[in-house]
Motif scaffolding. Sequence first.
Motif, PDB file in Angstrom:
ATOM      1  N   THR A 361      23.557  -9.864 -34.484  1.00  0.00           N
ATOM      2  CA  THR A 361      22.946 -10.586 -33.373  1.00  0.00           C
ATOM      3  C   THR A 361      22.406 -11.915 -33.876  1.00  0.00           C
ATOM      4  OG1 THR A 361      22.365  -8.491 -32.319  1.00  0.00           O
ATOM      5  CG2 THR A 361      21.229 -10.476 -31.545  1.00  0.00           C
ATOM      6  N   ALA A 362      21.819 -11.889 -35.050  1.00  0.00           N
ATOM      7  CA  ALA A 362      21.388 -13.113 -35.734  1.00  0.00           C
ATOM      8  C   ALA A 362      21.668 -12.929 -37.213  1.00  0.00           C
ATOM      9  CB  ALA A 362      19.904 -13.384 -35.497  1.00  0.00           C
ATOM     10  N   GLY A 363      22.122 -13.999 -37.852  1.00  0.00           N
ATOM     11  CA  GLY A 363      22.511 -13.906 -39.254  1.00  0.00           C
ATOM     12  C   GLY A 363      21.349 -13.891 -40.216  1.00  0.00           C
ATOM     13  N   THR A 364      20.142 -14.156 -39.704  1.00  0.00           N
ATOM     14  CA  THR A 364      18.942 -14.148 -40.532  1.00  0.00           C
ATOM     15  C   THR A 364      17.750 -14.088 -39.596  1.00  0.00           C
ATOM     16  OG1 THR A 364      17.792 -15.279 -42.359  1.00  0.00           O
ATOM     17  CG2 THR A 364      18.733 -16.675 -40.613  1.00  0.00           C
ATOM     18  N   LEU A 365      16.545 -14.210 -40.156  1.00  0.00           N
ATOM     19  CA  LEU A 365      15.337 -14.344 -39.346  1.00  0.00           C
ATOM     20  C   LEU A 365      14.325 -15.135 -40.146  1.00  0.00           C
ATOM     21  CD1 LEU A 365      13.543 -10.844 -39.205  1.00  0.00           C
ATOM     22  CD2 LEU A 365      14.995 -11.634 -41.046  1.00  0.00           C
ATOM     23  N   TYR A 366      13.392 -15.753 -39.434  1.00  0.00           N
ATOM     24  CA  TYR A 366      12.494 -16.712 -40.081  1.00  0.00           C
ATOM     25  C   TYR A 366      11.035 -16.436 -39.746  1.00  0.00           C
ATOM     26  CZ  TYR A 366      16.757 -19.493 -40.745  1.00  0.00           C
ATOM     27  OH  TYR A 366      18.014 -19.923 -41.105  1.00  0.00           O
ATOM     28  N   ARG A 367      10.170 -16.929 -40.651  1.00  0.00           N
ATOM     29  CA  ARG A 367       8.750 -16.925 -40.356  1.00  0.00           C
ATOM     30  C   ARG A 367       8.443 -18.013 -39.305  1.00  0.00           C
ATOM     31  NH1 ARG A 367       8.515 -17.608 -45.817  1.00  0.00           N
ATOM     32  NH2 ARG A 367       7.431 -19.591 -45.443  1.00  0.00           N
ATOM     33  N   CYS A 368       7.347 -17.834 -38.608  1.00  0.00           N
ATOM     34  CA  CYS A 368       6.968 -18.809 -37.587  1.00  0.00           C
ATOM     35  C   CYS A 368       6.763 -20.192 -38.192  1.00  0.00           C
ATOM     36  CB  CYS A 368       5.682 -18.364 -36.877  1.00  0.00           C
ATOM     37  SG  CYS A 368       5.824 -16.814 -35.962  1.00  0.00           S
ATOM     38  N   ASP A 369       6.115 -20.263 -39.365  1.00  0.00           N
ATOM     39  CA  ASP A 369       5.855 -21.573 -39.950  1.00  0.00           C
ATOM     40  C   ASP A 369       7.139 -22.264 -40.392  1.00  0.00           C
ATOM     41  OD1 ASP A 369       6.300 -19.764 -42.032  1.00  0.00           O
ATOM     42  OD2 ASP A 369       4.789 -20.638 -43.362  1.00  0.00           O
ATOM     43  N   GLU A 370       8.139 -21.488 -40.804  1.00  0.00           N
ATOM     44  CA  GLU A 370       9.417 -22.086 -41.185  1.00  0.00           C
ATOM     45  C   GLU A 370      10.092 -22.747 -39.982  1.00  0.00           C
ATOM     46  OE1 GLU A 370      11.302 -19.407 -44.731  1.00  0.00           O
ATOM     47  OE2 GLU A 370      11.089 -18.402 -42.788  1.00  0.00           O
ATOM     48  N   VAL A 371      10.069 -22.067 -38.845  1.00  0.00           N
ATOM     49  CA  VAL A 371      10.710 -22.617 -37.643  1.00  0.00           C
ATOM     50  C   VAL A 371       9.978 -23.860 -37.169  1.00  0.00           C
ATOM     51  CG1 VAL A 371      11.201 -22.168 -35.214  1.00  0.00           C
ATOM     52  CG2 VAL A 371      11.711 -20.432 -36.927  1.00  0.00           C
ATOM     53  N   LYS A 372       8.663 -23.842 -37.219  1.00  0.00           N
ATOM     54  CA  LYS A 372       7.901 -25.009 -36.760  1.00  0.00           C
ATOM     55  C   LYS A 372       8.134 -26.213 -37.661  1.00  0.00           C
ATOM     56  CE  LYS A 372       4.375 -22.173 -34.551  1.00  0.00           C
ATOM     57  NZ  LYS A 372       2.973 -21.681 -34.587  1.00  0.00           N
ATOM     58  N   ALA A 373       8.419 -25.963 -38.934  1.00  0.00           N
ATOM     59  CA  ALA A 373       8.666 -27.064 -39.874  1.00  0.00           C
ATOM     60  C   ALA A 373      10.060 -27.654 -39.725  1.00  0.00           C
ATOM     61  CB  ALA A 373       8.448 -26.579 -41.305  1.00  0.00           C
ATOM     62  N   ASP A 374      11.023 -26.855 -39.260  1.00  0.00           N
ATOM     63  CA  ASP A 374      12.411 -27.313 -39.123  1.00  0.00           C
ATOM     64  C   ASP A 374      13.003 -26.698 -37.862  1.00  0.00           C
ATOM     65  OD1 ASP A 374      14.878 -28.435 -39.569  1.00  0.00           O
ATOM     66  OD2 ASP A 374      15.358 -27.230 -41.346  1.00  0.00           O
ATOM     67  N   PRO A 375      12.510 -27.101 -36.684  1.00  0.00           N
ATOM     68  CA  PRO A 375      12.817 -26.360 -35.453  1.00  0.00           C
ATOM     69  C   PRO A 375      14.264 -26.407 -35.010  1.00  0.00           C
ATOM     70  CG  PRO A 375      11.596 -28.378 -34.964  1.00  0.00           C
ATOM     71  CD  PRO A 375      11.570 -28.211 -36.440  1.00  0.00           C
ATOM     72  N   LEU A 376      14.918 -27.533 -35.135  1.00  0.00           N
ATOM     73  CA  LEU A 376      16.265 -27.645 -34.587  1.00  0.00           C
ATOM     74  C   LEU A 376      17.296 -26.925 -35.452  1.00  0.00           C
ATOM     75  CD1 LEU A 376      16.235 -31.343 -33.339  1.00  0.00           C
ATOM     76  CD2 LEU A 376      15.962 -29.250 -31.996  1.00  0.00           C
ATOM     77  N   ALA A 377      17.264 -27.149 -36.761  1.00  0.00           N
ATOM     78  CA  ALA A 377      18.253 -26.542 -37.645  1.00  0.00           C
ATOM     79  C   ALA A 377      18.118 -25.023 -37.658  1.00  0.00           C
ATOM     80  CB  ALA A 377      18.112 -27.096 -39.058  1.00  0.00           C
ATOM     81  N   LEU A 378      16.887 -24.513 -37.712  1.00  0.00           N
ATOM     82  CA  LEU A 378      16.714 -23.071 -37.797  1.00  0.00           C
ATOM     83  C   LEU A 378      17.016 -22.397 -36.458  1.00  0.00           C
ATOM     84  CD1 LEU A 378      13.692 -22.550 -40.206  1.00  0.00           C
ATOM     85  CD2 LEU A 378      16.069 -23.151 -40.665  1.00  0.00           C
ATOM     86  N   ASN A 379      16.723 -23.063 -35.371  1.00  0.00           N
ATOM     87  CA  ASN A 379      17.130 -22.526 -34.063  1.00  0.00           C
ATOM     88  C   ASN A 379      18.648 -22.438 -33.977  1.00  0.00           C
ATOM     89  OD1 ASN A 379      16.125 -22.040 -31.028  1.00  0.00           O
ATOM     90  ND2 ASN A 379      18.002 -23.242 -30.973  1.00  0.00           N
ATOM     91  N   ARG A 380      19.327 -23.445 -34.491  1.00  0.00           N
ATOM     92  CA  ARG A 380      20.798 -23.442 -34.471  1.00  0.00           C
ATOM     93  C   ARG A 380      21.336 -22.263 -35.288  1.00  0.00           C
ATOM     94  NH1 ARG A 380      21.330 -28.141 -36.348  1.00  0.00           N
ATOM     95  NH2 ARG A 380      21.336 -29.212 -34.336  1.00  0.00           N
ATOM     96  N   ASN A 381      20.720 -21.996 -36.427  1.00  0.00           N
ATOM     97  CA  ASN A 381      21.141 -20.851 -37.228  1.00  0.00           C
ATOM     98  C   ASN A 381      20.932 -19.533 -36.480  1.00  0.00           C
ATOM     99  OD1 ASN A 381      21.611 -22.717 -39.237  1.00  0.00           O
ATOM    100  ND2 ASN A 381      19.891 -22.096 -40.522  1.00  0.00           N
ATOM    101  N   MET A 382      19.783 -19.401 -35.811  1.00  0.00           N
ATOM    102  CA  MET A 382      19.470 -18.158 -35.098  1.00  0.00           C
ATOM    103  C   MET A 382      20.430 -17.901 -33.948  1.00  0.00           C
ATOM    104  SD  MET A 382      16.955 -16.627 -36.571  1.00  0.00           S
ATOM    105  CE  MET A 382      16.648 -15.446 -35.277  1.00  0.00           C
ATOM    106  N   ALA A 383      20.978 -18.966 -33.371  1.00  0.00           N
ATOM    107  CA  ALA A 383      21.841 -18.839 -32.189  1.00  0.00           C
ATOM    108  C   ALA A 383      23.328 -18.839 -32.529  1.00  0.00           C
ATOM    109  CB  ALA A 383      21.543 -19.969 -31.209  1.00  0.00           C
ATOM    110  N   TYR A 384      23.664 -18.823 -33.816  1.00  0.00           N
ATOM    111  CA  TYR A 384      25.064 -18.958 -34.219  1.00  0.00           C
ATOM    112  C   TYR A 384      25.947 -17.889 -33.591  1.00  0.00           C
ATOM    113  CZ  TYR A 384      29.163 -18.910 -37.315  1.00  0.00           C
ATOM    114  OH  TYR A 384      30.447 -18.902 -37.803  1.00  0.00           O
ATOM    115  N   TYR A 385      25.462 -16.653 -33.510  1.00  0.00           N
ATOM    116  CA  TYR A 385      26.273 -15.553 -32.967  1.00  0.00           C
ATOM    117  C   TYR A 385      26.031 -15.299 -31.479  1.00  0.00           C
ATOM    118  CZ  TYR A 385      27.252 -14.310 -37.853  1.00  0.00           C
ATOM    119  OH  TYR A 385      27.655 -14.324 -39.169  1.00  0.00           O
ATOM    120  N   THR A 386      25.231 -16.143 -30.842  1.00  0.00           N
ATOM    121  CA  THR A 386      24.894 -15.869 -29.438  1.00  0.00           C
ATOM    122  C   THR A 386      25.227 -16.991 -28.470  1.00  0.00           C
ATOM    123  OG1 THR A 386      22.607 -16.673 -29.722  1.00  0.00           O
ATOM    124  CG2 THR A 386      23.015 -14.304 -30.077  1.00  0.00           C
ATOM    125  N   ASN A 387      25.196 -18.246 -28.920  1.00  0.00           N
ATOM    126  CA  ASN A 387      25.316 -19.363 -27.984  1.00  0.00           C
ATOM    127  C   ASN A 387      26.590 -19.342 -27.145  1.00  0.00           C
ATOM    128  OD1 ASN A 387      22.929 -20.766 -28.103  1.00  0.00           O
ATOM    129  ND2 ASN A 387      23.643 -22.348 -29.511  1.00  0.00           N
TER     130      ASN A 387
END
Length: 449
Positions: A361-387
């Motif tokens: 469903t998602a190839g990885t998962l992230y801490r909240c602070d990681e996503v806030k520091a790099d929101p666009l790239a990490l969101n793209r990674n999270m959505a790779y198998y869903t978009n």
Amino acid sequence: MDLFHLQEGYRAGRFVPRQVAEEVLRRISERSSRAEWIYQVPKEELMARADHLESLDINLPFYGIPFSVKDNIHVEGLPICAGCPGNESISTTTSPVVQQLLDMGAMLVGKNTMDEFATGVVGVRSAPHPVSPINPEYIPGGSSSGSGVVVSNGCVTFSLGSDTGGSGRVPAAMCNIVGFKPTPHLLSSEGMVYANKSIDCIPVFARTAIEADYVFRKLMVGNKAGCLLADLPHSQNDLVIAIPDEKGLKFFGDTEAEACFRSVLETLENQGARIQPIDFSPFSEAGAMLFDGAFISERFDSVGEFIKDNPDAVNEVVAESILKGEAVTHHQIWSDVARLNQLKVEAHQLLAPFDCLVMPTAGTLYRCDEVKADPLALNRNMAYYTNFGNLLELSVVSVPGRMRVDGLPFGVSFAGPKFSDYRMLNLAKQWERISGVQPGDACDYDNVG
């Protein structure tokens, strides 16, 4: 809050809706917070609904079953803001899907937090935002963040979200529950604040696949499209399963997620399934079009003017993403539509020889602070198998796949072509029986009654 436990208890006379409503409120006070709820039905109104149910037929499909909805779904008389408090108004209509549930006896508990304007799959683009019910340092998944968390922690039996590019599946994976995204337009998507109206759909979150299956099938009763659904039984020992090829498989450096996926495949093979990699490029190319192509213009059409008029009221990342849509030309739109139609043909041809496509469903998962520091790239990674799911008109169900060594959940998705909804749910139920993964946030919750 198991759906079937509640049904059996009502019919046996062990408890009544008022007692269940009281238990819901107790659980919310002990296990939940303001971060998961945009709005809660006042206690006196919830109790009045519970008392009213006692005058109705106890055999109604959802008699006394507590549920909640994402706050981009209209319920007449209740506030709605789609995750952005500055956009709040009072709904004058009720979503047809919500009305179906109410007519069948369900108890609406409230409306759940979401990423602003359903933009992103990370779940931290609201203030306050929910966190993973399993480890609070980690994201809950989005944009249906609150809807996933309140099912995981047992505050409601099921919830409704919205899904454009994964919002009904990523929260399920992050919260260790089931998220079922039907074929677009099978269930009515009327009565929503849309992200992409042409592909938005309403998914079901539940702790188990058997509960999600029950909710969906009851919502499909009387639906003229129901005759289109394939409901062929399959067992794991004769399945032919597609998976992304090695080039298409991505875990973004997360070796634990990769190990979990390999373990899922090993279990399926041990059950007799045959697994074959396929070219994943049509899926990944289609997925990239959701935010990086012309389809972003549809989000701008929905809420762009509000964002332009109220720039300080909107999350900066959300605003940046949606406002790109204003510059999209008609030529770009029709060019992308033509390319997407080609990709649909390619993807469905690739899936035709198989019973389903299995993928993380998602190839990885992230801490909240990681996503806030790099929101666009990490969101793209999270959505790779869903978009790509709705763009390609797929039916997809995300189920708990494994628990990682670090105690975090790993979700796996069963996907099929349009109208394979019952078949995907059947496969999810079979997986549930053999996986050994306990749903939810791993607490030993007590049962009502």
